[in-house]
Design a protein around this motif. Structure first.
Motif, mmCIF file in Angstrom:
data_model
loop_
_atom_site.group_PDB
_atom_site.id
_atom_site.type_symbol
_atom_site.label_atom_id
_atom_site.label_comp_id
_atom_site.label_asym_id
_atom_site.label_seq_id
_atom_site.Cartn_x
_atom_site.Cartn_y
_atom_site.Cartn_z
ATOM 1 N N UNK A 141 0.784 -1.228 0.000
ATOM 2 C CA UNK A 141 0.000 0.000 0.000
ATOM 3 C C UNK A 141 0.817 1.280 0.000
ATOM 4 N N UNK A 190 4.061 1.694 1.406
ATOM 5 C CA UNK A 190 4.896 1.846 2.587
ATOM 6 C C UNK A 190 6.342 1.396 2.407
ATOM 7 N N UNK A 209 -5.830 5.999 8.038
ATOM 8 C CA UNK A 209 -4.573 5.992 7.294
ATOM 9 C C UNK A 209 -3.718 7.211 7.663
ATOM 10 N N UNK A 214 -3.325 -15.503 -3.400
ATOM 11 C CA UNK A 214 -2.712 -14.453 -2.583
ATOM 12 C C UNK A 214 -3.666 -13.270 -2.394
ATOM 13 N N UNK A 223 -5.613 -11.675 0.909
ATOM 14 C CA UNK A 223 -5.589 -10.233 1.174
ATOM 15 C C UNK A 223 -7.010 -9.703 1.393
ATOM 16 N N UNK A 244 -9.771 -4.897 -6.163
ATOM 17 C CA UNK A 244 -8.459 -4.277 -6.014
ATOM 18 C C UNK A 244 -8.325 -3.942 -4.525
ATOM 19 N N UNK A 271 -5.354 -3.746 -2.545
ATOM 20 C CA UNK A 271 -4.122 -3.202 -1.963
ATOM 21 C C UNK A 271 -4.399 -1.827 -1.363
ATOM 22 N N UNK A 272 -3.729 -1.532 -0.274
ATOM 23 C CA UNK A 272 -3.931 -0.256 0.392
ATOM 24 C C UNK A 272 -4.873 -0.352 1.582
ATOM 25 N N UNK A 290 -0.429 0.676 8.613
ATOM 26 C CA UNK A 290 0.089 1.624 7.625
ATOM 27 C C UNK A 290 1.208 2.400 8.304
ATOM 28 N N UNK A 313 3.862 -0.456 10.135
ATOM 29 C CA UNK A 313 3.052 -1.442 9.398
ATOM 30 C C UNK A 313 3.606 -2.835 9.649
ATOM 31 N N UNK A 314 2.732 -3.801 9.719
ATOM 32 C CA UNK A 314 3.102 -5.152 10.101
ATOM 33 C C UNK A 314 4.399 -5.624 9.449
ATOM 34 N N UNK A 354 4.114 -9.048 7.508
ATOM 35 C CA UNK A 354 3.033 -9.189 6.534
ATOM 36 C C UNK A 354 3.351 -10.207 5.437
ATOM 37 N N UNK A 355 4.605 -10.314 5.030
ATOM 38 C CA UNK A 355 4.935 -11.243 3.938
ATOM 39 C C UNK A 355 4.879 -12.685 4.417
ATOM 40 N N UNK A 415 1.139 -13.462 4.564
ATOM 41 C CA UNK A 415 0.616 -13.660 3.205
ATOM 42 C C UNK A 415 1.076 -14.987 2.627
#
Lengths: 106, 436
Positions: free
Chosen positions: A41, A43, B91, B308, B312, B370, B372-373, B379, B383-384, B387-388, B391
Protein backbone atom coordinates in the motif's frame (compact mmCIF):
# COMPACT_ATOMS: atom_id res chain seq x y z
CA UNK A 1 -1.38 19.30 -13.09
CA UNK A 2 1.33 17.17 -14.69
CA UNK A 3 0.66 14.53 -17.28
CA UNK A 4 2.35 11.24 -16.54
CA UNK A 5 2.66 8.56 -19.20
CA UNK A 6 2.36 4.97 -18.04
CA UNK A 7 3.37 2.21 -20.44
CA UNK A 8 1.77 -0.94 -19.09
CA UNK A 9 3.16 -4.50 -19.40
CA UNK A 10 1.24 -5.06 -22.65
CA UNK A 11 2.92 -1.94 -24.08
CA UNK A 12 -0.21 0.19 -24.01
CA UNK A 13 0.38 3.87 -23.27
CA UNK A 14 -1.85 5.77 -20.87
CA UNK A 15 -1.44 9.50 -20.39
CA UNK A 16 -2.91 10.54 -17.08
CA UNK A 17 -3.33 14.01 -15.61
CA UNK A 18 -2.36 13.67 -11.94
CA UNK A 19 -2.48 16.01 -8.96
CA UNK A 20 0.75 17.14 -7.37
CA UNK A 21 1.70 15.25 -4.23
CA UNK A 22 0.26 11.84 -4.98
CA UNK A 23 2.68 9.08 -5.83
CA UNK A 24 3.15 7.54 -9.26
CA UNK A 25 2.02 4.27 -7.64
CA UNK A 26 -1.25 5.76 -6.37
CA UNK A 27 -1.84 7.34 -9.73
CA UNK A 28 -1.53 3.93 -11.36
CA UNK A 29 -3.89 2.27 -8.89
CA UNK A 30 -6.43 5.08 -9.08
CA UNK A 31 -6.54 4.92 -12.87
CA UNK A 32 -6.52 1.15 -13.23
CA UNK A 33 -3.12 0.88 -14.89
CA UNK A 34 -2.27 -2.81 -15.12
CA UNK A 35 0.81 -4.34 -13.55
CA UNK A 36 1.28 -2.34 -10.35
CA UNK A 37 0.60 -4.58 -7.36
CA UNK A 38 1.61 -2.31 -4.45
CA UNK A 39 1.04 -5.04 -1.92
CA UNK A 40 2.15 -2.93 1.05
CA UNK A 41 0.00 0.00 0.00
CA UNK A 42 2.86 2.44 -0.56
CA UNK A 43 4.90 1.85 2.59
CA UNK A 44 8.19 0.97 0.88
CA UNK A 45 8.16 -2.62 2.05
CA UNK A 46 7.08 -4.93 -0.78
CA UNK A 47 8.91 -3.89 -3.97
CA UNK A 48 5.84 -4.66 -6.11
CA UNK A 49 5.33 -1.21 -7.59
CA UNK A 50 8.45 -1.43 -9.74
CA UNK A 51 8.74 0.82 -12.81
CA UNK A 52 11.47 1.65 -15.29
CA UNK A 53 11.79 5.39 -15.78
CA UNK A 54 12.52 6.86 -19.22
CA UNK A 55 16.33 7.12 -19.00
CA UNK A 56 16.52 10.70 -20.24
CA UNK A 57 14.14 11.78 -17.46
CA UNK A 58 15.70 9.81 -14.64
CA UNK A 59 17.66 12.74 -13.24
CA UNK A 60 14.43 14.75 -12.78
CA UNK A 61 13.45 12.47 -9.94
CA UNK A 62 14.21 13.00 -6.26
CA UNK A 63 17.08 10.85 -5.06
CA UNK A 64 16.55 7.29 -3.93
CA UNK A 65 16.81 6.49 -0.22
CA UNK A 66 18.98 3.63 1.09
CA UNK A 67 15.78 1.74 1.93
CA UNK A 68 14.48 2.00 -1.64
CA UNK A 69 17.86 0.97 -2.98
CA UNK A 70 17.87 -2.14 -0.77
CA UNK A 71 14.30 -3.00 -1.72
CA UNK A 72 15.01 -2.71 -5.44
CA UNK A 73 17.24 -5.75 -5.03
CA UNK A 74 14.03 -7.66 -4.18
CA UNK A 75 12.11 -6.81 -7.35
CA UNK A 76 10.78 -9.74 -9.35
CA UNK A 77 11.71 -8.31 -12.74
CA UNK A 78 15.23 -7.35 -13.72
CA UNK A 79 16.68 -4.48 -11.75
CA UNK A 80 18.10 -1.87 -14.12
CA UNK A 81 19.83 1.48 -13.56
CA UNK A 82 16.51 3.22 -14.30
CA UNK A 83 14.49 1.08 -11.89
CA UNK A 84 12.48 2.90 -9.23
CA UNK A 85 9.71 2.00 -6.79
CA UNK A 86 6.77 4.11 -7.91
CA UNK A 87 5.46 4.58 -4.36
CA UNK A 88 8.55 6.67 -3.71
CA UNK A 89 7.99 9.03 -6.64
CA UNK A 90 5.79 12.02 -5.86
CA UNK A 91 4.08 13.83 -8.70
CA UNK A 92 5.22 17.44 -9.15
CA UNK A 93 5.37 19.93 -12.01
CA UNK A 94 9.00 18.94 -12.60
CA UNK A 95 7.68 15.56 -13.71
CA UNK A 96 5.48 16.88 -16.55
CA UNK A 97 5.60 14.34 -19.34
CA UNK A 98 7.37 11.67 -17.28
CA UNK A 99 7.25 8.27 -18.94
CA UNK A 100 7.32 5.17 -16.74
CA UNK A 101 7.33 1.58 -17.97
CA UNK A 102 5.57 -0.76 -15.58
CA UNK A 103 7.77 -3.81 -14.90
CA UNK A 104 6.56 -7.03 -16.57
CA UNK A 105 6.28 -8.90 -13.25
CA UNK A 106 6.02 -7.78 -9.62
CA UNK B 1 -8.44 -18.43 29.01
CA UNK B 2 -10.75 -17.66 26.15
CA UNK B 3 -14.26 -16.43 26.11
CA UNK B 4 -16.45 -17.98 23.47
CA UNK B 5 -19.88 -17.23 22.19
CA UNK B 6 -22.06 -17.93 19.19
CA UNK B 7 -21.21 -16.12 16.01
CA UNK B 8 -23.65 -13.41 15.06
CA UNK B 9 -24.52 -12.04 11.69
CA UNK B 10 -21.44 -10.61 10.00
CA UNK B 11 -23.04 -7.40 8.86
CA UNK B 12 -22.43 -8.12 5.21
CA UNK B 13 -26.09 -7.69 4.33
CA UNK B 14 -26.50 -4.52 6.35
CA UNK B 15 -27.68 -1.54 4.43
CA UNK B 16 -26.19 1.88 4.99
CA UNK B 17 -28.87 3.89 6.78
CA UNK B 18 -27.60 7.11 5.29
CA UNK B 19 -27.05 6.62 1.62
CA UNK B 20 -26.54 10.30 0.97
CA UNK B 21 -23.15 10.57 2.63
CA UNK B 22 -21.54 13.39 0.78
CA UNK B 23 -17.92 13.26 -0.29
CA UNK B 24 -16.81 15.95 2.12
CA UNK B 25 -16.11 14.36 5.53
CA UNK B 26 -16.28 17.80 7.10
CA UNK B 27 -19.89 18.06 6.01
CA UNK B 28 -21.02 14.94 7.76
CA UNK B 29 -23.79 15.66 10.23
CA UNK B 30 -23.92 14.38 13.77
CA UNK B 31 -26.48 11.69 14.30
CA UNK B 32 -28.36 11.16 17.48
CA UNK B 33 -29.61 7.60 17.01
CA UNK B 34 -27.93 4.49 18.33
CA UNK B 35 -25.17 5.16 20.78
CA UNK B 36 -24.48 8.73 19.78
CA UNK B 37 -25.83 11.33 22.14
CA UNK B 38 -27.04 14.83 21.34
CA UNK B 39 -24.16 16.64 22.96
CA UNK B 40 -20.77 17.11 21.49
CA UNK B 41 -17.26 17.22 22.93
CA UNK B 42 -15.25 20.13 21.60
CA UNK B 43 -17.39 20.02 18.49
CA UNK B 44 -17.06 16.29 17.93
CA UNK B 45 -19.96 13.85 18.16
CA UNK B 46 -19.96 11.75 21.33
CA UNK B 47 -20.36 7.99 21.25
CA UNK B 48 -21.29 6.18 24.45
CA UNK B 49 -20.68 2.74 22.96
CA UNK B 50 -18.17 0.15 24.16
CA UNK B 51 -15.92 -1.45 21.54
CA UNK B 52 -14.55 -3.76 24.24
CA UNK B 53 -17.76 -5.33 25.49
CA UNK B 54 -18.58 -8.93 24.63
CA UNK B 55 -21.84 -7.73 23.10
CA UNK B 56 -20.00 -5.45 20.68
CA UNK B 57 -17.50 -8.14 19.82
CA UNK B 58 -20.36 -10.45 18.99
CA UNK B 59 -21.46 -7.97 16.29
CA UNK B 60 -19.13 -4.96 15.98
CA UNK B 61 -20.57 -3.64 12.73
CA UNK B 62 -23.31 -1.35 14.06
CA UNK B 63 -20.88 0.45 16.39
CA UNK B 64 -18.23 0.65 13.65
CA UNK B 65 -20.75 2.21 11.27
CA UNK B 66 -21.95 4.70 13.85
CA UNK B 67 -18.47 5.87 14.77
CA UNK B 68 -17.41 6.05 11.13
CA UNK B 69 -20.51 7.81 9.88
CA UNK B 70 -20.81 10.29 12.76
CA UNK B 71 -17.85 12.34 11.60
CA UNK B 72 -14.11 12.32 10.92
CA UNK B 73 -13.43 12.00 14.66
CA UNK B 74 -15.66 11.01 17.55
CA UNK B 75 -15.29 11.25 21.34
CA UNK B 76 -15.73 7.90 23.10
CA UNK B 77 -17.29 8.85 26.41
CA UNK B 78 -16.81 5.50 28.09
CA UNK B 79 -13.04 5.58 27.67
CA UNK B 80 -12.49 9.33 27.43
CA UNK B 81 -10.57 9.13 24.19
CA UNK B 82 -10.94 10.05 20.54
CA UNK B 83 -11.82 7.57 17.82
CA UNK B 84 -11.34 7.50 14.06
CA UNK B 85 -13.00 4.88 11.91
CA UNK B 86 -12.90 6.29 8.37
CA UNK B 87 -10.36 4.99 5.87
CA UNK B 88 -8.76 8.38 5.18
CA UNK B 89 -8.60 9.29 8.84
CA UNK B 90 -7.18 5.97 10.05
CA UNK B 91 -4.57 5.99 7.29
CA UNK B 92 -3.66 9.58 8.09
CA UNK B 93 -3.22 8.91 11.81
CA UNK B 94 -1.08 5.83 11.17
CA UNK B 95 0.94 7.74 8.60
CA UNK B 96 1.81 10.58 10.97
CA UNK B 97 3.99 9.21 13.76
CA UNK B 98 5.23 12.68 14.66
CA UNK B 99 1.77 13.74 15.82
CA UNK B 100 0.39 10.33 16.75
CA UNK B 101 3.14 8.48 18.56
CA UNK B 102 3.61 4.92 19.73
CA UNK B 103 5.99 5.62 22.62
CA UNK B 104 3.12 6.45 24.97
CA UNK B 105 1.65 3.03 24.29
CA UNK B 106 -0.54 1.65 21.57
CA UNK B 107 -3.25 0.56 23.96
CA UNK B 108 -5.58 2.64 26.07
CA UNK B 109 -2.93 3.06 28.80
CA UNK B 110 -0.93 6.25 28.43
CA UNK B 111 2.64 5.39 29.48
CA UNK B 112 3.20 9.02 30.45
CA UNK B 113 0.48 8.69 33.06
CA UNK B 114 0.37 5.03 34.08
CA UNK B 115 2.93 2.27 34.43
CA UNK B 116 2.94 -0.10 31.42
CA UNK B 117 2.47 -3.81 32.16
CA UNK B 118 5.96 -4.56 30.92
CA UNK B 119 9.02 -2.58 29.85
CA UNK B 120 7.87 -0.86 26.65
CA UNK B 121 8.93 -2.57 23.47
CA UNK B 122 11.31 -0.25 21.59
CA UNK B 123 9.81 -1.71 18.45
CA UNK B 124 6.07 -1.73 19.02
CA UNK B 125 6.07 1.20 21.42
CA UNK B 126 8.98 3.13 19.95
CA UNK B 127 9.22 6.22 17.80
CA UNK B 128 12.05 7.35 15.56
CA UNK B 129 14.94 7.63 16.11
CA UNK B 130 15.00 4.73 18.64
CA UNK B 131 12.64 2.72 16.47
CA UNK B 132 14.39 3.29 13.17
CA UNK B 133 17.42 1.03 13.25
CA UNK B 134 15.54 -1.80 14.92
CA UNK B 135 12.88 -1.62 12.24
CA UNK B 136 15.46 -1.50 9.44
CA UNK B 137 16.95 -4.78 10.69
CA UNK B 138 13.51 -6.36 10.91
CA UNK B 139 12.59 -5.23 7.41
CA UNK B 140 15.77 -6.76 6.08
CA UNK B 141 15.40 -10.11 7.87
CA UNK B 142 11.69 -10.40 7.00
CA UNK B 143 12.01 -8.91 3.51
CA UNK B 144 9.87 -10.23 0.65
CA UNK B 145 12.87 -11.98 -0.92
CA UNK B 146 13.86 -13.63 2.38
CA UNK B 147 10.32 -14.82 3.00
CA UNK B 148 9.93 -16.15 -0.56
CA UNK B 149 12.60 -18.73 0.22
CA UNK B 150 10.21 -20.33 2.75
CA UNK B 151 7.63 -21.18 0.12
CA UNK B 152 8.64 -24.78 -0.46
CA UNK B 153 8.81 -25.69 3.21
CA UNK B 154 5.40 -24.09 3.83
CA UNK B 155 3.96 -25.86 0.79
CA UNK B 156 5.21 -29.24 2.01
CA UNK B 157 3.50 -28.78 5.37
CA UNK B 158 0.33 -27.52 3.68
CA UNK B 159 0.22 -30.50 1.36
CA UNK B 160 0.51 -32.99 4.19
CA UNK B 161 -1.86 -31.17 6.53
CA UNK B 162 -4.58 -30.54 3.93
CA UNK B 163 -4.34 -34.17 2.79
CA UNK B 164 -4.98 -35.38 6.34
CA UNK B 165 -7.85 -32.98 6.88
CA UNK B 166 -9.60 -33.82 3.61
CA UNK B 167 -9.33 -37.50 4.49
CA UNK B 168 -10.97 -36.79 7.84
CA UNK B 169 -13.74 -34.76 6.23
CA UNK B 170 -15.24 -33.20 9.37
CA UNK B 171 -12.86 -30.91 11.18
CA UNK B 172 -12.67 -27.86 13.38
CA UNK B 173 -11.20 -25.35 10.98
CA UNK B 174 -9.79 -23.34 13.88
CA UNK B 175 -8.00 -26.00 15.90
CA UNK B 176 -7.15 -28.37 13.05
CA UNK B 177 -6.17 -25.88 10.35
CA UNK B 178 -6.05 -22.20 11.26
CA UNK B 179 -4.10 -22.82 14.47
CA UNK B 180 -2.32 -25.98 13.40
CA UNK B 181 -0.64 -24.55 10.32
CA UNK B 182 0.97 -21.42 11.80
CA UNK B 183 1.91 -23.31 14.97
CA UNK B 184 3.67 -25.86 12.82
CA UNK B 185 5.57 -23.46 10.54
CA UNK B 186 6.20 -20.25 12.42
CA UNK B 187 8.35 -21.48 15.32
CA UNK B 188 10.72 -23.11 12.81
CA UNK B 189 11.03 -19.86 10.88
CA UNK B 190 12.22 -18.06 14.00
CA UNK B 191 14.22 -21.01 15.30
CA UNK B 192 12.06 -21.64 18.35
CA UNK B 193 12.05 -25.16 19.75
CA UNK B 194 8.98 -27.26 19.06
CA UNK B 195 6.87 -28.57 21.93
CA UNK B 196 5.93 -25.25 23.47
CA UNK B 197 2.77 -24.74 21.44
CA UNK B 198 0.60 -24.33 24.53
CA UNK B 199 2.48 -21.12 25.33
CA UNK B 200 2.47 -19.56 21.91
CA UNK B 201 -1.13 -18.56 21.32
CA UNK B 202 -1.83 -17.43 24.89
CA UNK B 203 1.21 -15.17 24.80
CA UNK B 204 0.02 -13.42 21.66
CA UNK B 205 -3.51 -13.20 22.91
CA UNK B 206 -2.23 -11.60 26.13
CA UNK B 207 -0.35 -8.89 24.25
CA UNK B 208 -3.36 -8.05 22.13
CA UNK B 209 -5.69 -8.07 25.13
CA UNK B 210 -3.33 -5.70 26.91
CA UNK B 211 -4.15 -2.91 24.45
CA UNK B 212 -7.67 -2.73 25.80
CA UNK B 213 -9.10 -1.24 28.98
CA UNK B 214 -8.70 -2.89 32.38
CA UNK B 215 -11.68 -5.14 31.80
CA UNK B 216 -12.42 -8.77 32.60
CA UNK B 217 -10.85 -9.95 29.33
CA UNK B 218 -7.62 -8.17 30.08
CA UNK B 219 -7.44 -9.34 33.69
CA UNK B 220 -8.21 -12.91 32.68
CA UNK B 221 -5.45 -12.81 30.05
CA UNK B 222 -2.91 -11.86 32.71
CA UNK B 223 -3.98 -14.68 35.00
CA UNK B 224 -1.69 -17.60 34.31
CA UNK B 225 0.45 -15.51 31.95
CA UNK B 226 3.60 -15.87 34.02
CA UNK B 227 4.43 -19.34 32.73
CA UNK B 228 3.98 -18.28 29.09
CA UNK B 229 6.11 -15.20 29.56
CA UNK B 230 8.80 -17.25 31.30
CA UNK B 231 8.84 -19.91 28.58
CA UNK B 232 9.12 -17.25 25.90
CA UNK B 233 11.90 -15.36 27.62
CA UNK B 234 13.90 -18.56 27.79
CA UNK B 235 13.16 -19.81 24.26
CA UNK B 236 14.09 -16.51 22.66
CA UNK B 237 17.62 -16.59 24.07
CA UNK B 238 20.44 -17.16 21.58
CA UNK B 239 21.42 -20.63 22.82
CA UNK B 240 17.86 -21.92 22.40
CA UNK B 241 17.34 -20.70 18.85
CA UNK B 242 18.14 -22.84 15.83
CA UNK B 243 20.92 -21.64 13.54
CA UNK B 244 19.83 -20.49 10.05
CA UNK B 245 16.64 -19.08 11.48
CA UNK B 246 15.32 -15.52 11.53
CA UNK B 247 15.93 -15.54 15.28
CA UNK B 248 19.60 -16.36 14.70
CA UNK B 249 19.75 -13.52 12.17
CA UNK B 250 18.56 -11.04 14.79
CA UNK B 251 21.44 -12.14 17.00
CA UNK B 252 23.87 -11.92 14.06
CA UNK B 253 22.70 -8.38 13.55
CA UNK B 254 23.39 -7.63 17.22
CA UNK B 255 26.86 -9.17 16.88
CA UNK B 256 27.54 -6.74 14.04
CA UNK B 257 26.61 -3.91 16.35
CA UNK B 258 23.49 -2.96 14.37
CA UNK B 259 21.16 -3.37 17.33
CA UNK B 260 21.72 -3.78 21.07
CA UNK B 261 22.10 -7.45 22.04
CA UNK B 262 19.09 -7.49 24.38
CA UNK B 263 16.85 -6.42 21.51
CA UNK B 264 17.54 -9.60 19.54
CA UNK B 265 15.52 -11.75 21.93
CA UNK B 266 12.84 -9.06 22.12
CA UNK B 267 12.46 -9.15 18.33
CA UNK B 268 11.90 -12.90 18.40
CA UNK B 269 9.18 -12.55 21.04
CA UNK B 270 7.61 -9.59 19.25
CA UNK B 271 7.38 -11.42 15.93
CA UNK B 272 5.95 -14.60 17.38
CA UNK B 273 3.51 -12.76 19.65
CA UNK B 274 2.28 -10.57 16.81
CA UNK B 275 2.39 -13.17 14.08
CA UNK B 276 0.43 -16.14 15.35
CA UNK B 277 -3.01 -15.17 16.63
CA UNK B 278 -3.49 -12.69 13.82
CA UNK B 279 -2.69 -15.15 11.04
CA UNK B 280 -4.71 -17.86 12.81
CA UNK B 281 -7.72 -15.56 12.77
CA UNK B 282 -7.20 -14.72 9.10
CA UNK B 283 -6.99 -18.36 8.04
CA UNK B 284 -10.13 -19.29 9.97
CA UNK B 285 -11.88 -16.25 8.53
CA UNK B 286 -10.93 -17.37 5.03
CA UNK B 287 -12.54 -20.76 5.57
CA UNK B 288 -15.64 -19.13 7.02
CA UNK B 289 -15.87 -16.69 4.09
CA UNK B 290 -15.45 -19.37 1.48
CA UNK B 291 -18.02 -21.55 3.26
CA UNK B 292 -20.55 -18.72 3.24
CA UNK B 293 -19.71 -17.45 -0.24
CA UNK B 294 -19.13 -20.56 -2.36
CA UNK B 295 -19.13 -18.52 -5.60
CA UNK B 296 -15.90 -16.94 -4.42
CA UNK B 297 -14.50 -20.40 -3.69
CA UNK B 298 -15.42 -21.48 -7.21
CA UNK B 299 -13.55 -18.44 -8.54
CA UNK B 300 -10.47 -19.45 -6.62
CA UNK B 301 -10.68 -23.09 -7.63
CA UNK B 302 -10.94 -22.03 -11.27
CA UNK B 303 -7.90 -19.77 -10.91
CA UNK B 304 -5.64 -20.75 -8.00
CA UNK B 305 -3.31 -17.86 -8.88
CA UNK B 306 -5.90 -15.71 -7.06
CA UNK B 307 -4.93 -17.31 -3.74
CA UNK B 308 -2.71 -14.45 -2.58
CA UNK B 309 -5.23 -11.72 -3.31
CA UNK B 310 -7.98 -13.92 -1.87
CA UNK B 311 -6.09 -13.99 1.42
CA UNK B 312 -5.59 -10.23 1.17
CA UNK B 313 -9.33 -9.71 0.70
CA UNK B 314 -9.91 -11.92 3.75
CA UNK B 315 -7.64 -9.66 5.81
CA UNK B 316 -9.57 -6.61 4.63
CA UNK B 317 -12.99 -8.19 5.12
CA UNK B 318 -12.35 -9.89 8.45
CA UNK B 319 -9.70 -7.50 9.82
CA UNK B 320 -8.26 -9.81 12.48
CA UNK B 321 -6.61 -6.82 14.13
CA UNK B 322 -9.52 -4.54 14.88
CA UNK B 323 -8.67 -1.70 17.25
CA UNK B 324 -5.63 -0.05 18.75
CA UNK B 325 -4.31 3.37 19.67
CA UNK B 326 -1.94 6.22 19.22
CA UNK B 327 -1.30 9.20 21.52
CA UNK B 328 -1.06 12.82 20.39
CA UNK B 329 2.31 14.47 20.94
CA UNK B 330 1.02 17.96 20.26
CA UNK B 331 -2.24 19.82 19.66
CA UNK B 332 -3.70 18.91 16.29
CA UNK B 333 -6.91 18.88 14.27
CA UNK B 334 -9.04 16.27 12.63
CA UNK B 335 -11.67 18.01 10.57
CA UNK B 336 -12.82 20.97 12.63
CA UNK B 337 -12.08 19.29 15.93
CA UNK B 338 -9.11 20.27 18.08
CA UNK B 339 -7.25 17.50 19.83
CA UNK B 340 -4.97 18.46 22.71
CA UNK B 341 -1.53 17.05 23.40
CA UNK B 342 -1.50 13.76 25.28
CA UNK B 343 -4.85 12.42 24.14
CA UNK B 344 -5.47 8.85 23.06
CA UNK B 345 -6.83 8.18 19.60
CA UNK B 346 -8.53 4.83 19.03
CA UNK B 347 -8.37 3.56 15.44
CA UNK B 348 -11.01 1.20 14.11
CA UNK B 349 -9.10 -0.73 11.45
CA UNK B 350 -12.00 -3.03 10.62
CA UNK B 351 -14.31 -0.07 10.14
CA UNK B 352 -11.80 1.69 7.89
CA UNK B 353 -11.56 -1.46 5.81
CA UNK B 354 -15.30 -1.22 5.14
CA UNK B 355 -15.54 2.51 4.53
CA UNK B 356 -17.89 3.05 1.56
CA UNK B 357 -16.03 6.26 0.75
CA UNK B 358 -13.06 4.16 -0.25
CA UNK B 359 -14.39 0.69 -1.09
CA UNK B 360 -17.04 -0.20 -3.61
CA UNK B 361 -19.59 -2.48 -1.97
CA UNK B 362 -17.38 -2.77 1.13
CA UNK B 363 -19.44 -5.43 2.90
CA UNK B 364 -19.09 -7.78 -0.04
CA UNK B 365 -16.40 -10.48 0.14
CA UNK B 366 -14.93 -10.27 -3.36
CA UNK B 367 -11.60 -11.91 -4.10
CA UNK B 368 -11.24 -10.11 -7.44
CA UNK B 369 -11.43 -6.61 -6.02
CA UNK B 370 -8.46 -4.28 -6.01
CA UNK B 371 -7.63 -4.64 -2.35
CA UNK B 372 -4.12 -3.20 -1.96
CA UNK B 373 -3.93 -0.26 0.39
CA UNK B 374 -6.28 -1.68 3.05
CA UNK B 375 -5.26 -1.13 6.68
CA UNK B 376 -5.58 -4.71 7.91
CA UNK B 377 -1.80 -4.81 8.32
CA UNK B 378 -1.72 -1.19 9.43
CA UNK B 379 0.09 1.62 7.63
CA UNK B 380 3.16 3.79 8.10
CA UNK B 381 6.45 3.03 9.79
CA UNK B 382 4.94 0.40 12.12
CA UNK B 383 3.05 -1.44 9.40
CA UNK B 384 3.10 -5.15 10.10
CA UNK B 385 6.70 -6.31 9.76
CA UNK B 386 5.55 -9.89 9.29
CA UNK B 387 3.03 -9.19 6.53
CA UNK B 388 4.94 -11.24 3.94
CA UNK B 389 5.10 -14.21 6.28
CA UNK B 390 1.39 -13.98 6.91
CA UNK B 391 0.62 -13.66 3.20
CA UNK B 392 2.83 -16.61 2.32
CA UNK B 393 1.08 -18.81 4.89
CA UNK B 394 -2.33 -17.76 3.61
CA UNK B 395 -1.41 -18.06 -0.04
CA UNK B 396 0.17 -21.50 0.30
CA UNK B 397 -2.72 -22.88 2.35
CA UNK B 398 -5.43 -21.50 0.09
CA UNK B 399 -3.59 -22.79 -2.98
CA UNK B 400 -3.47 -26.29 -1.53
CA UNK B 401 -7.06 -26.18 -0.31
CA UNK B 402 -8.22 -24.97 -3.74
CA UNK B 403 -6.73 -28.10 -5.28
CA UNK B 404 -8.25 -30.54 -2.82
CA UNK B 405 -11.51 -29.08 -1.53
CA UNK B 406 -14.58 -28.63 -3.65
CA UNK B 407 -16.70 -27.08 -0.94
CA UNK B 408 -16.59 -26.05 2.71
CA UNK B 409 -19.79 -26.72 4.62
CA UNK B 410 -20.27 -25.27 8.07
CA UNK B 411 -21.71 -28.22 9.99
CA UNK B 412 -22.10 -26.90 13.52
CA UNK B 413 -22.39 -23.62 15.39
CA UNK B 414 -19.18 -21.58 15.17
CA UNK B 415 -18.06 -19.99 18.41
CA UNK B 416 -16.17 -16.74 18.88
CA UNK B 417 -12.93 -15.94 20.67
CA UNK B 418 -13.05 -12.63 22.50
CA UNK B 419 -10.08 -10.32 22.67
CA UNK B 420 -9.70 -6.59 23.21
CA UNK B 421 -8.03 -6.00 19.84
CA UNK B 422 -8.35 -9.19 17.83
CA UNK B 423 -11.41 -10.62 16.14
CA UNK B 424 -11.61 -14.30 15.38
CA UNK B 425 -13.32 -17.61 15.89
CA UNK B 426 -12.79 -20.08 18.69
CA UNK B 427 -14.18 -22.99 16.71
CA UNK B 428 -15.55 -23.53 13.22
CA UNK B 429 -17.00 -27.00 12.61
CA UNK B 430 -16.65 -27.61 8.90
CA UNK B 431 -17.05 -30.47 6.48
CA UNK B 432 -14.46 -30.53 3.71
CA UNK B 433 -15.96 -31.95 0.54
CA UNK B 434 -13.11 -33.36 -1.49
CA UNK B 435 -12.64 -32.41 -5.12
CA UNK B 436 -12.99 -35.23 -7.60
Amino acid sequence: MPNIVYVDPSNERHTIDLTNGITIMHGAIAHGIAGIVAECGGNAMCATCHVYVEPSQFSNLTAMSDEEDALLDSVAAERRPNSRLSCQLKVSSELEGLIVYVAPTQ
Amino acid sequence: MTYAGKVAHEGEDAVMTDSTIDADPFGRASRSDGQLNEKNFRGAPICDGDPFSLETMEDPFPLQREVREAGPVVWMSKYQCWAVAGFQEVKAVLGNWQTYCSSRGIGLTDFAKEKPWRVPSPLLEGDPPDHTQLRAVLNRVLSPSAVKKLRDQFATVAHEMVGDLVARGRIDAVNDLAEAFPLRVLPDVFGIARGGEKHLLPFGSLVFNSFGPDNELRRAAFTGAAEHIAWFSQQSQRENLAPDSFGAEFYASADRGEIPAEHASMLVRAMVAAGLDTTVNAIAAAVECFARFPCEWDKLRADPALARTAFEETVRYASPFQVFFRTTTRPTEIGDVHLAEGEKVMMFLGAANRDPRHWEDPDRFDISRRVSGHVGFGNGIHMCAGQFLSRLEGEVLLTELAKRVERFEICGTPTRKYNNSLRGLESLPVKLLASA
